[in-house]
Design a protein around this motif. Structure first.
Motif, short mmCIF file in Angstrom:
data_model
loop_
_atom_site.label_atom_id
_atom_site.label_comp_id
_atom_site.label_asym_id
_atom_site.label_seq_id
_atom_site.Cartn_x
_atom_site.Cartn_y
_atom_site.Cartn_z
N TYR A 168 -9.43 -3.37 -5.81
CA TYR A 168 -9.71 -3.50 -4.44
C TYR A 168 -11.08 -2.90 -3.81
O TYR A 168 -11.63 -3.38 -3.19
N LYS A 169 -11.25 -1.64 -4.52
CA LYS A 169 -12.46 -0.80 -4.14
C LYS A 169 -13.50 -1.87 -4.47
O LYS A 169 -14.71 -2.06 -3.94
N THR A 181 -5.87 -0.28 -7.08
CA THR A 181 -6.64 0.35 -5.96
C THR A 181 -8.21 0.22 -6.63
O THR A 181 -9.15 0.00 -5.64
N ILE A 188 0.93 -1.12 -0.05
CA ILE A 188 -0.06 0.00 0.04
C ILE A 188 0.76 1.42 -0.21
O ILE A 188 1.77 1.38 1.09
N ASP A 236 -1.49 -0.85 -10.66
CA ASP A 236 -2.36 -0.19 -9.59
C ASP A 236 -3.63 -0.85 -9.46
O ASP A 236 -4.38 -1.09 -10.48
N LEU A 252 -3.06 3.91 -1.81
CA LEU A 252 -3.33 3.16 -3.21
C LEU A 252 -2.72 1.79 -3.18
O LEU A 252 -1.66 1.29 -2.45
N HIS A 253 -3.16 0.88 -3.89
CA HIS A 253 -2.91 -0.61 -3.72
C HIS A 253 -1.97 -0.67 -4.95
O HIS A 253 -2.42 -0.67 -6.13
N LYS A 261 -4.74 9.48 0.75
CA LYS A 261 -5.15 8.08 0.16
C LYS A 261 -4.23 7.25 0.22
O LYS A 261 -3.02 7.42 0.48
#
Length: 808
Positions: free
Chosen positions: A405-406, A402, A370, A400, A378-379, A376
């Motif tokens: 993941y969301k 992110t 991360i 990326d 970010l993954h 923020k």
């Protein structure tokens, strides 16, 4: 260079020869004239010439003895015989021309090419005495010619595979020699200049920006500038239009060269179908730019990190200035920017020795972390593998995750919500089944219990009391079954609206007939108010409106004590309120509903506790069904109530205006016995009890029952009957051997005189709208739902018989 000593004593005969040679000499700066004395074999040459340089003669030596042997030594091996043939021609008195290559003057020198034209001077005896040689250095011209030939050879191999090829003269602007499969070739007769070619070619290019770029690049002035700047090859990628909706990627290639003869700049342009290659390039570009933060190569020996592609959205790449290294810039940077609780894992997981061990043992290695960007998180995911089998370079890709993941978090929440809803639905289903089972067993217990008591009782009055209670319990059980089926239809989505022209006043009159009878029994006053109705004809589902109103009015009758009143109001809303133009009001002065129960009153099986102690029975599904039906018809329902004061229901609908027509309902005669007397009725029914009930009812009205145990037997009885012998058929649907639908179709298609005329009424427990439609579509005249009300049964039989008699 000087030719003076060669012309020191020239005769008139020689002047003509020299004049012809001089006209050629003046064309070239790099040229000389030599004199060969044929009899003495002497060659007179000017000072400081290519021949002197090749022979390494002193600058002032201008005469060569034994010329043919000395000069032959100058030529390259492949051209020595050619040079000897010149001297042979001279001795023979033959003039001529040849080209030959001179040997290099030094080990690192270049060959030189000479163009030699020689003219013979003869004496009075016609013997050759002198030869004048015009020698021109054409090395540069030969080099240009070689380049030009190589260019043409290169293009000749490319053109056969092209969609279009064209020759251009950049200097003069001429254009021609157009070949290929392009539609432009068919119109080549109108293309004679580069400008006309470009104008037509531009029409096949998709996009105004690409058209502008092509015209900027491929105009004569720009092409000349590029050639002068030694840029002789160029290409242009574009999307080529085949029609308005179809285009492919193509590449226009142009190669320029200078014609060594005319000195003009010439070019060959050709178009290749580049669709497959270009799409692959775009796919790779999109994959790397859109799906990857970056793609890089790491040299573990030098620690140098080279970025091949990088996404513009990956702004964290800008935070580490070049030169990029893994150990000294990227690795510390990622650790620094990682979320605090992940720093230890990142330090260990992205250590270069660990990466090398992992990709050596497992081919590839992936690590996620991360990355902090302000507030923020970010993954990110990095993947490592050896670039090739030599295992010298490491390929690194960064992605990326992110958004993914969301989405996964949202998906998990949806799954959890769906699981919770499913559990609640299962619980609601279990509660529903338990409540239905309980509510069905209650009237069923009454039916069985009072039946048992009646069988053992000898008091006729007591027996009548038991039968009355059995009837009450049966009606309650019937209502519960009907409501449960109604609910099932609504929840399954099979409840369609049957829109028809409806007279709202007549609809209310039909509802009020049984309502007034029940109200009189309870000594209740029924008040109607329809003065504000501007249009009584509307388009709606009249059956569902009846069901809604009857349910609400029945509740009002049920929960209003003797001496109270019920008000039924119908009005047109002018102007409409929230797009609703019709309003029904059902108001009573009954026991009312508590404030705490109002929010739950439209839920299934919900009944306020006090209602059951008020000598009333119900299923608890009525208001729930009402709410569902109102919603299905895009209406709304509101309720106000006060305990021991009364309840008011308000229904709002939007109805389109209907057509004003006369009264359609057929009056039922008061003396039905005259209609029924001695009419023979065919009953098709496989259930023994149902058959017994139907026979008893038919016989009670002085009609004659004819019985069939299944559809096939019923068809046989009908076919054997005399014309007009049978007045009507009561047809069950679900029967063995042949069902009611098949039997009806057989009867309608038979050759019997009554096949099309005899009324056939479905008498079945199939009560869904689609079931009724099937019956009517097969050829039946009407539908009677089981368990049936005897009065309704006799009304439908009477109407069917009268309709038949009127048509005869």
């Amino acid at each position: 260079m000087s030719n003076q000593h060669i012309f020191s004593s020239v005769s008139k005969e020689e002047l003509k020869v020299l004049y012809d040679l001089y006209s050629d000499v003046t064309r070239s700066e790099d040229s000389i004239i030599c004199l060969h004395d044929i009899q003495l074999d002497q060659l007179h040459i000017p000072e400081d010439t290519i021949i002197q340089q090749t022979l390494k003669l002193p600058p002032k030596q201008t005469i060569l003895q034994n010329a043919h042997l000395t000069i032959v030594a100058l030529a390259c091996n492949q051209d020595k015989n050619k040079l000897l043939s010149i001297f042979t021609d001279m001795v023979s008195g033959v003039s001529g021309h040849t080209e030959l290559w001179l040997a290099p003057t030094s080990p690192k020198g270049n060959q030189q090419c000479l163009s030699i034209t020689y003219r013979i001077l003869k004496n009075s005896d016609d013997l050759p005495i002198k030869a004048y040689l015009f020698c021109q250095n054409i090395t540069h011209l030969k080099f240009k010619e070689k380049q030009y030939n190589e260019l043409m050879q290169e293009l000749s191999t490319a053109i056969p595979y092209s969609l279009l090829s064209v020759r251009m003269n950049i200097t003069t602007g001429a254009c021609g020699d157009i070949h290929g499969s392009s539609p432009l070739v068919k119109d080549s007769s109108s293309i004679s200049t580069i400008e006309s070619f470009c104008a037509k070619f531009t029409k096949n290019i998709a996009g105004d920006d690409n058209k502008f770029a092509f015209n900027t690049l491929f105009n004569r002035q720009n092409l000349q500038k590029m050639f002068q700047a030694d840029k002789k090859k160029l290409s242009f990628d574009y999307q080529r239009l085949f029609d308005r909706e179809h285009c492919v990627w193509a590449t226009l290639c142009l190669t320029m060269g200078q014609n060594p003869i005319t000195r003009n700049i010439e070019a060959v342009a050709y178009v290749r179908n580049n669709d497959s290659k270009r799409k692959k390039e775009l796919i790779i570009s999109h994959l790397t730019n859109d799906n990857y933060d970056f793609v890089a190569i790491l040299d573990p020996r030098t620690d140098l990190l080279t970025f091949n592609t990088a996404s513009t959205s990956a702004d964290y790449l800008k935070q580490t200035p070049p030169p990029h290294t893994w150990q000294h810039s990227w690795y510390p940077f990622i650790i620094k920017m990682s979320a605090p609780k992940y720093k230890s894992a990142v330090t260990k997981g992205l250590a270069l020795p660990l990466i090398i061990d992992q990709i050596t043992d497992n081919s590839n290695y992936t690590f996620s972390f991360i990355y902090k960007k302000g507030s923020k998180r970010l993954h990110k995911t990095m993947s490592f593998c050896w670039l090739d089998a030599t295992k010298q370079f490491i390929l690194i890709t960064a992605i990326d995750n992110t958004q993914l993941y969301k989405q996964q978090v949202q998906q998990n929440r949806k799954l959890q919500s769906a699981l919770l809803n499913a559990e609640q639905a299962n619980e609601a289903k279990s509660n529903f089944m338990a409540t239905v089972s309980h509510d069905m067993r209650t009237p069923l217990n009454g039916i069985l219990g009072f039946t048992s008591l009646a069988k053992e009782c000898t008091d006729i009055n007591k027996i009548q009391e038991y039968l009355s209670k059995i009837e009450t319990s049966g009606n309650l059980l019937k209502t519960l079954i009907n409501d449960t089926l109604e609910l099932s239809k609504i929840e399954s989505g099979k409840y369609d609206l049957q829109m028809e022209n409806t007279n709202l006043i007549e609809l209310l009159e039909e509802i009020l007939i049984p309502v007034r009878a029940s109200a009189e029994d309870k000594q209740l006053k029924v008040i109607t108010d329809i003065d504000q109705l501007s249009n009584q004809y509307v388009i709606t589902d009249s059956a569902k409106i009846k069901k809604i109103l009857l349910n609400l009015i029945s509740n009002a009758l049920k929960f209003t004590p003797s001496g109270g009143s019920i008000t039924i109001k119908l009005e047109t809303l002018t102007p409409p309120i929230k797009n609703y133009n019709v309003k029904f009001t059902i108001k009573d002065t009954g026991i009312g509903i508590s404030r705490s129960f109002l929010p739950k009153m439209f839920e299934p099986f919900e009944q306020e506790q006090g209602s059951r102690t008020n000598n009333t029975n119900g299923t608890g599904l009525g208001l729930f069904i009402v709410k569902k039906l109102v919603t299905l018809m895009n209406g709304t329902i509101e309720v106000t109530s006060e305990k021991n004061v009364g309840t008011s229901f308000f229904l709002y609908f939007h109805f389109n205006s209907g057509i004003i027509i006369g009264k359609m309902k057929q009056d039922i005669p008061d003396f039905l016995d005259l209609v029924f007397s001695n009419k023979k009725i065919l009953i098709c029914e496989d259930n023994v009890f149902n058959m017994e009930i139907a026979k008893a009812l038919i016989t009670k009205k002085n009609m004659i029952p004819v019985c069939a145990q299944n559809g096939k037997e019923g068809v046989s009885i009908f076919n054997k009957s005399a014309p007009n012998e049978l007045s009507l058929i009561l047809m069950d649907i679900h029967m063995p051997v042949m069902d009611g639908l098949e039997a009806t179709a057989e009867i309608r298609n038979s050759s019997h005189p009554d096949a099309k005329k005899i009324p056939i009424l479905a008498m079945t427990a199939d009560v869904y709208d689609e079931d009724i439609k099937k019956c009517l579509a097969t050829g039946m005249n009407d539908h009677i739902a089981k368990p049936f009300d005897p009065r309704s049964l006799f009304e439908k039989i009477a109407i069917a018989i009268m309709d038949r008699e009127k048509s005869q």
